[in-house]
Motif scaffolding. Structure first.
Motif, short mmCIF file in Angstrom:
data_model
loop_
_atom_site.label_atom_id
_atom_site.label_comp_id
_atom_site.label_asym_id
_atom_site.label_seq_id
_atom_site.Cartn_x
_atom_site.Cartn_y
_atom_site.Cartn_z
N LEU A 111 1.73 -1.33 -0.26
CA LEU A 111 0.29 0.48 -0.40
C LEU A 111 1.00 1.52 0.17
CD1 LEU A 111 -2.32 -1.18 2.60
CD2 LEU A 111 -3.27 -1.60 0.55
N ARG A 112 0.20 2.13 -0.58
CA ARG A 112 1.00 3.69 -0.41
C ARG A 112 0.28 4.92 0.00
NH1 ARG A 112 2.09 2.69 -6.64
NH2 ARG A 112 0.24 4.37 -6.28
N ARG A 113 0.60 5.85 0.57
CA ARG A 113 -0.06 6.73 1.60
C ARG A 113 -1.24 7.14 0.30
NH1 ARG A 113 2.36 9.61 6.56
NH2 ARG A 113 3.85 7.32 7.68
N GLY A 114 -2.01 7.67 0.82
CA GLY A 114 -3.20 8.29 0.15
C GLY A 114 -4.54 8.71 0.42
N LYS A 115 -4.72 9.57 -0.41
CA LYS A 115 -6.38 9.97 -0.24
C LYS A 115 -7.55 8.46 -0.47
CE LYS A 115 -5.67 14.30 1.17
NZ LYS A 115 -6.24 14.59 3.02
N PRO A 116 -8.36 8.16 0.66
CA PRO A 116 -9.38 7.16 -0.12
C PRO A 116 -10.67 8.33 -1.11
CG PRO A 116 -9.48 7.89 1.99
CD PRO A 116 -8.78 8.55 2.09
N GLU A 117 -10.59 7.17 -2.04
CA GLU A 117 -12.17 8.32 -2.62
C GLU A 117 -13.07 8.59 -1.82
OE1 GLU A 117 -12.90 5.77 -6.35
OE2 GLU A 117 -10.69 5.07 -6.03
N ARG A 118 -13.54 7.71 -0.98
CA ARG A 118 -14.53 7.84 -0.17
C ARG A 118 -14.48 7.87 1.22
NH1 ARG A 118 -19.27 3.83 -1.26
NH2 ARG A 118 -17.68 1.97 -1.58
#
Length: 160
Positions: A111-118
């Protein structure tokens, strides 16, 4: 911030008696698995702790429990002994890597850091998971679906 705990939570909604653990004693794990007749799914968060020498028994449970019929012997009070089954599905979330033996017996998802789509709303996610579980159950009720049977695998990959 990559969503490791969230992923384990969502897997738990789809798993047979899935339970997320951030820390657990080997004694608790053995008793829980016995109580549930080994029909559980272990979802281990903060798994980098499994590299600690103090968690040798728990690490052995994770390393050997990928194969049906595997047990770990335990000494019980009163001089009794017991072979405790340790086979069940398991998922591990950690920063870094697990030990090489466990990695060899795993499907690795990076997994990579990021913002969820929702945002995840627990009730909605549980309802979606229930539908997915039912679809999976129907698909596999007569064995492996066409084209999915792992006949092309050999050795440890087929065993897993």
């Amino acid at each position: 911030q990559a969503g490791k705990t969230l992923l384990l939570t969502l897997l738990g909604f789809n798993a047979s008696k899935g339970k997320v653990f951030a820390d657990v004693s080997p004694a608790y794990m053995f008793r829980w698995m016995e109580q549930e007749d080994s029909k559980v799914t272990i979802l281990a968060d903060e798994s980098e702790k499994l590299s600690s020498n103090a968690l040798g028994v728990l690490r052995s449970m994770m390393n050997t429990g990928y194969l049906a019929g595997q047990t770990i012997g335990r000494a019980l009070p009163g001089g009794q002994i017991q072979d405790s089954p340790v086979f069940c599905p398991k998922a591990f979330a950690c920063i870094g890597d697990v030990n090489p033996t466990l990695r060899d017996r795993s499907i690795v998802v990076t997994l990579r850091r990021g913002k969820p789509e929702r945002d995840m709303h627990r009730g909605v996610a549980m309802a979606e998971a229930a539908g997915l579980v039912e679809e999976i159950r129907r698909a596999f009720v007569d064995g492996w679906p066409t084209g999915v049977e792992p006949g092309h695998l050999d050795g440890r990959d087929r065993e897993i």
